[in-house]
Every structure is written in C-alpha cells, then in structure tokens.
Scaffold this active site. Sequence first.
Site: not given
Ligand SMILES: Cc1[nH+]cc(COP(=O)(O)O)c(/C=N/[C@@H](CC(=O)O)C(=O)O)c1O
Length: 411
Positions: A137, A219, A255
């Site tokens: 990510w 994570d 998600k």
């Molecule tokens: C692996 C991973 N870890 C943490 C997050 C953080 O998400 P939060 O909304 O802070 O709980 C995301 C979000 N991924 C998607 C959104 C983004 O990039 O923020 C994505 O990969 O599209 C991840 O893909």
Amino acid sequence: TSVFAGVPEAPPDPILGLNSAFLADETPGKISLGVGAFRTDEGKPYVLPVVKRVEQQLAADPATNHEYLPIDGLPAFQKLSAELILGKDCTAMNEGRVVTSQALSGTGALRVGITFLARFLRTSGSPPAVYIPTPTWSNHRNIVPDAGLGDARTYRYLDATSGGVDITSMLADLSDAPKGSVIVLHGCAHNPTGADPSPAQWKEILTVVRERGLLPFFDNAYQGFASGDLDADAASVRLFADAGIDMVLSQSFAKNMGLYGQRIGALSVVLAAGTPDVAVAAKAVRSQLKAVVRPMYSSPPAHGARIAVGVLGDSANYAEWKKELAGMAGRIGDMRTALKAALDANGTPGDWSRIVNQIGMFSYTGLSAQQVAYLRTKHHIYMTSNGRISMAGLTTSTVQQVADAMKDAVE
Ligand SMILES: Cc1[nH+]cc(COP(=O)(O)O)c(/C=N/[C@@H](CC(=O)O)C(=O)O)c1O
C-alpha cells in the site's frame, strides 16, 4: 508577498490523487477502478443496513451525547475490536498482555504505532529499521519516515510470473533483517497484489521472525474481505499471537464496516508471554500510546466507535454484519469471475487466472504504467499506475467495457 509563496507543490497521492483526476473527467461512461472502496452493482457507495440500524438506535438514544472520548477511545470499542482480530478466546488477552487504543482508522493506527515504536523499541542502540513488502500500500512508504523511523526498507513479496507470493525471497530478506527490525505484514488480502501466504508459509514466516527477533506489525484493513470469513482472515494474526511474541496490530473498519469517512480503527500492542509484572508493563504502554495521541489529535471521534460497538457488541447485529460482509466479498468474487470470463472470451493475450486466484478487493493485473495511462486517456478507465484494479469498481454492466478496453491496451 506571502512567505508561503515558495511552497513546492506535493505530488498527487498515487491512490487518492487518482480519484480527483477521475472526478475532474467529464466523459460520460468513465469508470473508476482506483480507490479501494466498495461499490454496489449500481456503482454506488454502500451503507450496510446493520450500520444504518445502529445509527438510528444511537440517534434515538437519549444517552448519546457529544462529549470528548478518552484519549485512547471507547473502552468497549477497544475490547470488541481486539476480540475481533485476536479471537474471543485469545490467551494474550486473557493474560492482560494486549493494550488496545482506538485510532483514526488504519492509517491513524499505523501512524501512532510507528511513532510509539520510534520512541520505545530499542533492541539495538539505534531506532529499528522498518521493512515493508514490495509492492505494498503506497501510504506505508509515507507513514514510516513521517512517524520518525526513517525511510522504510523493503522485503521482496511478489512472484511477478505466477502472481503469487515469492516466499523464498521474502524469507531470505527477513533473514537478513537486523535483530529487532519491525516487519510490516498484511494480515490478509495483500494490497495491491491480492496474494497471501498460505498457512504453511505463515508458519515459515513466524519461524524467521522468532529466530531473528523481529517485531511483526500486522496491518489489518480487510478482515472479512479476503475469504468472506472473519476468523479465517485473522488466522495469520492469531498464529503469531499464539506464539506468545511481541507484536503490533493495526485495524481498520473502513472497508469491512463501510465506515470509510468515520475514521474508525484500532491499534494493539501485544506483549510477549512471560513478561514479569505484565499489568505494570501494559499500563505503561497504554500511558505512552496516550502520550503520542494527546498532542497529535487529543482524542478520537465518537460516532464510528459507537457504531462499531453496536455492531460487534450485539449478537444479532454481529450475525447480520457477517452476512452483509460475506455479501460484499461475494460480489467482488462475482466480478473476478466475470472479468476473467470476458477477458478469455475476448481472446485477450496473457494468462488472466490471476484475476480469480487473487483475494480481497484488488486484482494486480500486471498491466504496465503505459497501458494504465492508455486506459485512462483513451478509455477513461482509471486504476493506479501499478495496474491494480479495485474489483468493487466493476459492475455487471461495465465488466465487458473494461475487458474490451484491457484487450485494446494489451494488444
Ligand atoms: C493495507 C492498507 N492499510 C491501511 C489502509 C488505510 O485505510 P484507512 O481508511 O486509514 O483505514 C489501507 C487503505 N487502502 C485503500 C484506501 C487508501 O489508499 O487510503 C486503497 O488502497 O485504496 C490499506 O489498503
């Protein structure tokens, strides 16, 4: 003139920046396969019915107010979130070795967690190195240095030929990591590759982690999305927790509960088994997590935490949530099957079995940055430049259009 006149423009974020480019595109029929956010088959955001119901209960409850939450968030949320990922019968929790703080979703948990480690993780004199998978990510690369641990190092993860995990290279790189290094691991549904270690491979990873005295930082942003089953998707974390080692966990409910904008997540520090005076140590860790949070944002927002407590803390709501979560995972699975079928029917050059072999929200298509750019400019189909497709961006009415465009791009 302003002192800010010389501020250089930051590059757009590889994921979120794509979204603004998509929104600016006025072409009818444009398609966004960028941000990892669930969409219904009508292409709309999805508020889980169980979430809606809990919100209505909260709104009707006279006890609901807007007072500050504690610095480390709602205690009920801390417990329920830790139980979700570690299991209700978790020895580490029963022994008081788990310290959980509410966090600003997964990103906030990672940021506070890495900051805490920068202050207190000292197995060698200097701050620890942090290893992230390649690819990973994109925001991992930003959080680690911003949280004070210097640029992240990488460990090899993907076998580009098979599209699966390159376990040999991964174990080799972890074996070379200095003792006490932090290893960021995706608990399930690796982003962007959609390739996860098998249970046997997780055991191999655990062996190296223990031999090398490494600190795993799991994570967990997609629990329930990889297999559709919450417990199956937590198996890697529980394997490590049962080993009785020090570890750190971040969780996101963006998600799997559809609470993207509520910024609700959790950070857990698990203390190794056999820690003397573990209650004293746990209390001290909690106090230091709070010392990170207070000057950063002081305390977290209440609404998302209360929703999560309403869903996780009531057996009927929890059962309803599991059904809705399986439904979301199911729709993504359907899109995987449909896209592969359309690509095959089109006779698209390449082996597209990876589309159905990968799990979680994303397909790592193998499309080059040039082909991705071509899809954006010629076909107004948006995906991240690494060729990642957020499968929930597909609907039964757009799969063919995307498959046709991909054929055009690869020929
Ligand atoms: C692996 C991973 N870890 C943490 C997050 C953080 O998400 P939060 O909304 O802070 O709980 C995301 C979000 N991924 C998607 C959104 C983004 O990039 O923020 C994505 O990969 O599209 C991840 O893909």
